[in-house]
Write a protein that holds these residues in place. Structure first.
Motif, mmCIF file in Angstrom:
data_model
loop_
_atom_site.group_PDB
_atom_site.id
_atom_site.type_symbol
_atom_site.label_atom_id
_atom_site.label_comp_id
_atom_site.label_asym_id
_atom_site.label_seq_id
_atom_site.Cartn_x
_atom_site.Cartn_y
_atom_site.Cartn_z
ATOM 1 N N THR A 61 0.832 -1.192 0.000
ATOM 2 C CA THR A 61 0.000 0.000 0.000
ATOM 3 C C THR A 61 0.870 1.246 0.000
ATOM 4 O O THR A 61 1.946 1.277 0.590
ATOM 5 N N ALA A 62 0.378 2.267 -0.679
ATOM 6 C CA ALA A 62 1.027 3.574 -0.673
ATOM 7 C C ALA A 62 0.311 4.428 0.365
ATOM 8 O O ALA A 62 -0.856 4.189 0.694
ATOM 9 N N ASP A 63 1.000 5.439 0.874
ATOM 10 C CA ASP A 63 0.393 6.302 1.885
ATOM 11 C C ASP A 63 -0.702 7.186 1.289
ATOM 12 O O ASP A 63 -1.731 7.410 1.916
ATOM 13 N N LEU A 64 -0.474 7.708 0.096
ATOM 14 C CA LEU A 64 -1.484 8.475 -0.638
ATOM 15 C C LEU A 64 -1.515 7.923 -2.057
ATOM 16 O O LEU A 64 -0.457 7.710 -2.659
ATOM 17 N N VAL A 65 -2.716 7.727 -2.587
ATOM 18 C CA VAL A 65 -2.854 7.212 -3.943
ATOM 19 C C VAL A 65 -3.805 8.126 -4.714
ATOM 20 O O VAL A 65 -4.925 8.370 -4.288
ATOM 21 N N PHE A 66 -3.314 8.620 -5.854
ATOM 22 C CA PHE A 66 -4.100 9.429 -6.776
ATOM 23 C C PHE A 66 -4.314 8.548 -7.999
ATOM 24 O O PHE A 66 -3.488 8.518 -8.908
ATOM 25 N N ARG A 67 -5.418 7.791 -8.020
ATOM 26 C CA ARG A 67 -5.623 6.770 -9.060
ATOM 27 C C ARG A 67 -5.718 7.332 -10.472
ATOM 28 O O ARG A 67 -5.011 6.845 -11.353
ATOM 29 N N PRO A 68 -6.569 8.326 -10.734
ATOM 30 C CA PRO A 68 -6.655 8.778 -12.124
ATOM 31 C C PRO A 68 -5.326 9.330 -12.658
ATOM 32 O O PRO A 68 -4.980 9.112 -13.805
ATOM 33 N N ALA A 69 -4.565 9.995 -11.810
ATOM 34 C CA ALA A 69 -3.279 10.558 -12.228
ATOM 35 C C ALA A 69 -2.159 9.526 -12.161
ATOM 36 O O ALA A 69 -1.059 9.773 -12.632
ATOM 37 N N LYS A 70 -2.438 8.389 -11.552
ATOM 38 C CA LYS A 70 -1.447 7.323 -11.352
ATOM 39 C C LYS A 70 -0.205 7.846 -10.620
ATOM 40 O O LYS A 70 0.914 7.708 -11.105
ATOM 41 N N VAL A 71 -0.450 8.413 -9.445
ATOM 42 C CA VAL A 71 0.640 8.884 -8.583
ATOM 43 C C VAL A 71 0.508 8.170 -7.239
ATOM 44 O O VAL A 71 -0.556 8.192 -6.620
ATOM 45 N N ALA A 72 1.595 7.541 -6.806
ATOM 46 C CA ALA A 72 1.640 6.859 -5.505
ATOM 47 C C ALA A 72 2.681 7.558 -4.649
ATOM 48 O O ALA A 72 3.820 7.757 -5.079
ATOM 49 N N VAL A 73 2.276 7.930 -3.425
ATOM 50 C CA VAL A 73 3.154 8.671 -2.518
ATOM 51 C C VAL A 73 3.459 7.812 -1.293
ATOM 52 O O VAL A 73 2.547 7.252 -0.677
ATOM 53 N N PHE A 74 4.739 7.735 -0.961
ATOM 54 C CA PHE A 74 5.196 6.994 0.210
ATOM 55 C C PHE A 74 5.959 7.954 1.121
ATOM 56 O O PHE A 74 6.825 8.695 0.643
ATOM 57 N N VAL A 75 5.632 7.936 2.413
ATOM 58 C CA VAL A 75 6.374 8.716 3.401
ATOM 59 C C VAL A 75 7.102 7.692 4.265
ATOM 60 O O VAL A 75 6.496 7.023 5.092
ATOM 61 N N ASP A 76 8.395 7.566 4.022
ATOM 62 C CA ASP A 76 9.186 6.514 4.654
ATOM 63 C C ASP A 76 9.825 6.971 5.959
ATOM 64 O O ASP A 76 10.377 8.068 6.038
ATOM 65 N N GLY A 77 9.731 6.109 6.963
ATOM 66 C CA GLY A 77 10.387 6.368 8.238
ATOM 67 C C GLY A 77 11.891 6.159 8.095
ATOM 68 O O GLY A 77 12.339 5.221 7.435
ATOM 69 N N CYS A 78 12.670 7.023 8.713
ATOM 70 C CA CYS A 78 14.128 6.969 8.582
ATOM 71 C C CYS A 78 14.702 5.637 9.068
ATOM 72 O O CYS A 78 15.591 5.077 8.431
ATOM 73 N N TYR A 79 14.207 5.128 10.176
ATOM 74 C CA TYR A 79 14.756 3.870 10.690
ATOM 75 C C TYR A 79 14.331 2.687 9.822
ATOM 76 O O TYR A 79 15.152 1.905 9.361
ATOM 77 N N TRP A 80 13.042 2.565 9.577
ATOM 78 C CA TRP A 80 12.500 1.377 8.910
ATOM 79 C C TRP A 80 12.905 1.239 7.465
ATOM 80 O O TRP A 80 12.886 0.149 6.898
ATOM 81 N N HIS A 81 13.263 2.356 6.821
ATOM 82 C CA HIS A 81 13.590 2.296 5.402
ATOM 83 C C HIS A 81 15.046 2.661 5.121
ATOM 84 O O HIS A 81 15.428 2.831 3.964
ATOM 85 N N GLY A 82 15.867 2.786 6.163
ATOM 86 C CA GLY A 82 17.310 2.954 5.993
ATOM 87 C C GLY A 82 17.738 4.296 5.433
ATOM 88 O O GLY A 82 18.563 4.346 4.522
ATOM 89 N N CYS A 83 17.217 5.372 5.985
ATOM 90 C CA CYS A 83 17.597 6.721 5.539
ATOM 91 C C CYS A 83 19.123 6.891 5.588
ATOM 92 O O CYS A 83 19.743 6.614 6.616
ATOM 93 N N PRO A 84 19.729 7.351 4.493
ATOM 94 C CA PRO A 84 21.183 7.516 4.491
ATOM 95 C C PRO A 84 21.663 8.579 5.485
ATOM 96 O O PRO A 84 22.809 8.531 5.940
ATOM 97 N N GLU A 85 20.795 9.519 5.847
ATOM 98 C CA GLU A 85 21.173 10.573 6.794
ATOM 99 C C GLU A 85 20.977 10.176 8.259
ATOM 100 O O GLU A 85 21.763 10.540 9.110
ATOM 101 N N HIS A 86 19.888 9.477 8.550
ATOM 102 C CA HIS A 86 19.491 9.273 9.943
ATOM 103 C C HIS A 86 19.479 7.843 10.449
ATOM 104 O O HIS A 86 19.267 7.619 11.638
ATOM 105 N N TYR A 87 19.645 6.864 9.575
ATOM 106 C CA TYR A 87 19.574 5.481 10.031
ATOM 107 C C TYR A 87 20.742 5.164 10.956
ATOM 108 O O TYR A 87 21.895 5.429 10.646
ATOM 109 N N VAL A 88 20.413 4.608 12.116
ATOM 110 C CA VAL A 88 21.421 4.176 13.083
ATOM 111 C C VAL A 88 21.198 2.682 13.303
ATOM 112 O O VAL A 88 20.109 2.273 13.707
ATOM 113 N N PRO A 89 22.212 1.863 13.012
ATOM 114 C CA PRO A 89 22.029 0.417 13.198
ATOM 115 C C PRO A 89 21.658 0.075 14.645
ATOM 116 O O PRO A 89 22.114 0.747 15.573
ATOM 117 N N PRO A 90 20.843 -0.938 14.836
ATOM 118 C CA PRO A 90 20.413 -1.305 16.183
ATOM 119 C C PRO A 90 21.574 -1.859 17.008
ATOM 120 O O PRO A 90 22.544 -2.390 16.480
#
Length: 150
Positions: A61-90
Motif C-alpha cells: 500500500t502507498a500512503d497516498l494514492v491518486f488513481r486517475p493521475a497514477k501517482v503513488a506517494v510513500f512517506v518513509d520512516g528513517c529507521y524502517w527504510h534505511g535513511c542515508p542521513e538518519h539510520y542508526v544500526p540497532p
C-alpha cells in the motif's frame, strides 16, 4: 500474567517485554509526517486514497494514492527504510533488525519498479523532509500528470 514475568518465546523477534510493547506501538499508517503532508495536499484541493493499493495484484500500500493521475506517494520512516542521513544500526538483536531494514529497502525498490512499469509515478519522501516541500511536489506532480492525460 504480569508484564514483568513475560518471557519471549524461543526464536521471537522481541528481546524484552518493554521492546515488544514499544514495537507494537509503532504505527504503520497515519504517522505524524504522513498526516501533515496529507493535510497540506488536501488544503490544495486534491483528493486521494489513504493507505491504498495502487495495483490490485500488488500486496503493498502507498500512503497516498491518486488513481486517475497514477501517482503513488510513500512517506518513509528513517529507521524502517534505511535513511542515508538518519539510520542508526540497532544495538540489540542486530542481525534481525539490520536484515529487516535491508528487506524493507529491497521491497521499496521492487515496489518502485513495478509501479513505474505499470505507468505510475512514485514519489518517496523521508519523514524528516519538510511537509510543505513534500506537499508542493505532490501537488505539482499530480497536476502535471492530470494535464498530460487531458
Amino acid at each position: 500474567m504480569p508484564q514483568e514475568d513475560w518471557v519471549p518465546p524461543a526464536g521471537t523477534w522481541a528481546s524484552s517485554a518493554a521492546r515488544r510493547r514499544n514495537m507494537q506501538a509503532i504505527r504503520s499508517r497515519d504517522t505524524k509526517p504522513e498526516w501533515l503532508i496529507r493535510r497540506l495536499v488536501h488544503a490544495q484541493g486534491l483528493r486521494y486514497r489513504v493507505a491504498a493499493k495502487p495495483l490490485p495484484d500488488l500486496r503493498r500500500t502507498a500512503d497516498l494514492v491518486f488513481r486517475p493521475a497514477k501517482v503513488a506517494v510513500f512517506v518513509d520512516g528513517c529507521y524502517w527504510h534505511g535513511c542515508p542521513e538518519h539510520y542508526v544500526p540497532p544495538k540489540t538483536n542486530e542481525g534481525y533488525w539490520s536484515d529487516k531494514v535491508a528487506r524493507n529497502m529491497a521491497r521499496d525498490r521492487d515496489t518502485d519498479q513495478r509501479l513505474t512499469e505499470a505507468g505510475w509515478m512514485v514519489l518517496r519522501f523521508w519523514e524528516h523532509e519538510s511537509p510543505d516541500a513534500c506537499a508542493l511536489k505532490v501537488a505539482t506532480t499530480v497536476s502535471r500528470r492530470r494535464s498530460e492525460k487531458s
